[in-house]
Design a protein around this motif. Structure first.
Motif, PDB file in Angstrom:
ATOM      1  N   ALA A  45       0.831  -1.214   0.000  1.00  0.00           N
ATOM      2  CA  ALA A  45       0.000   0.000   0.000  1.00  0.00           C
ATOM      3  C   ALA A  45       0.861   1.257   0.000  1.00  0.00           C
ATOM      4  O   ALA A  45       0.552   2.228  -0.702  1.00  0.00           O
ATOM      5  N   PHE A  46       1.942   1.264   0.751  1.00  0.00           N
ATOM      6  CA  PHE A  46       2.823   2.432   0.771  1.00  0.00           C
ATOM      7  C   PHE A  46       3.529   2.634  -0.572  1.00  0.00           C
ATOM      8  O   PHE A  46       3.774   3.756  -0.990  1.00  0.00           O
ATOM      9  N   GLN A  47       3.862   1.535  -1.246  1.00  0.00           N
ATOM     10  CA  GLN A  47       4.473   1.661  -2.574  1.00  0.00           C
ATOM     11  C   GLN A  47       3.481   2.243  -3.569  1.00  0.00           C
ATOM     12  O   GLN A  47       3.851   3.021  -4.450  1.00  0.00           O
ATOM     13  N   LEU A  48       2.214   1.869  -3.450  1.00  0.00           N
ATOM     14  CA  LEU A  48       1.183   2.422  -4.328  1.00  0.00           C
ATOM     15  C   LEU A  48       0.851   3.859  -3.956  1.00  0.00           C
ATOM     16  O   LEU A  48       0.436   4.640  -4.798  1.00  0.00           O
ATOM     17  N   TRP A  49       0.994   4.212  -2.701  1.00  0.00           N
ATOM     18  CA  TRP A  49       0.550   5.515  -2.201  1.00  0.00           C
ATOM     19  C   TRP A  49       1.346   6.669  -2.801  1.00  0.00           C
ATOM     20  O   TRP A  49       0.820   7.740  -3.022  1.00  0.00           O
TER      21      TRP A  49
ATOM     22  N   VAL B  99      -0.840  12.426  -7.436  1.00  0.00           N
ATOM     23  CA  VAL B  99      -2.020  12.742  -8.250  1.00  0.00           C
ATOM     24  C   VAL B  99      -3.065  13.455  -7.397  1.00  0.00           C
ATOM     25  O   VAL B  99      -3.667  14.448  -7.816  1.00  0.00           O
ATOM     26  N   PHE B 100      -3.266  12.970  -6.187  1.00  0.00           N
ATOM     27  CA  PHE B 100      -4.250  13.573  -5.294  1.00  0.00           C
ATOM     28  C   PHE B 100      -3.866  15.008  -4.934  1.00  0.00           C
ATOM     29  O   PHE B 100      -4.695  15.914  -4.968  1.00  0.00           O
ATOM     30  N   SER B 101      -2.597  15.232  -4.605  1.00  0.00           N
ATOM     31  CA  SER B 101      -2.180  16.581  -4.213  1.00  0.00           C
ATOM     32  C   SER B 101      -2.255  17.549  -5.402  1.00  0.00           C
ATOM     33  O   SER B 101      -2.610  18.718  -5.228  1.00  0.00           O
ATOM     34  N   GLU B 102      -1.950  17.074  -6.615  1.00  0.00           N
ATOM     35  CA  GLU B 102      -2.089  17.936  -7.786  1.00  0.00           C
ATOM     36  C   GLU B 102      -3.544  18.301  -8.037  1.00  0.00           C
ATOM     37  O   GLU B 102      -3.866  19.435  -8.378  1.00  0.00           O
TER      38      GLU B 102
END
Length: 150
Positions: free
Chosen positions: A57-61, A67-70
């Protein structure tokens, strides 16, 4: 005094207490050790699975976080606020008038009057309020009163 399935009478005809102990199958220490070992192995495998899932999950995060912050940066900041941000329009609209008074655009005349009174008490120039805001509050009341007459 554990008597298997029998009632114990202590002295005379009076029954003082009754004790019942069912017959149990005694487990050997070997069976207990095996069950404990199985439980510990199952717990260890569960912890390992949770660790690997967390690592994945951390590797995917990392890419998802970028993308989320952009996306959040691209959104206007007023989208997260409950208050109206921005200046006044040149000519006041019905929507802006209702926002100034804090009421709905299709409010009754009594509700407009009460909202105007409350806003003027809070923003009157004689009590330290802004003359510009007081003028806008009066303009909003006049506009909504005129709309309600029609």
């Amino acid at each position: 005094m554990a008597n298997a399935g029998r009632v114990t009478v202590d002295g005379g005809d009076m029954m003082r207490y009754a004790e019942y102990s069912p017959k149990t199958n005694p487990r050997s220490d070997t069976d207990t050790d095996r069950r404990l070992a199985r439980t510990l192995i199952a717990v260890g495998l569960g912890v390992a699975a949770a660790g690997f899932a967390g690592r994945y999950a951390f590797q995917l995060w990392k890419p998802l976080g970028q993308v989320f912050s952009e996306t959040v940066r691209k959104m206007p900041s007023s989208a997260f606020s409950a208050y109206y941000k921005g200046g006044f329009e040149q000519k006041m609209s019905k929507r802006e008038a209702s926002l100034v008074l804090g009421i709905g655009p299709v409010s009754t005349k009594a509700k407009v009057r009460d909202a105007h009174r409350n806003m003027m008490v809070l923003n009157h120039p004689d009590k330290g309020g802004s003359p510009y805001l007081a003028a806008k509050i009066n303009e909003a009341k006049d506009l909504l009163d005129k709309e309600n007459r029609r």
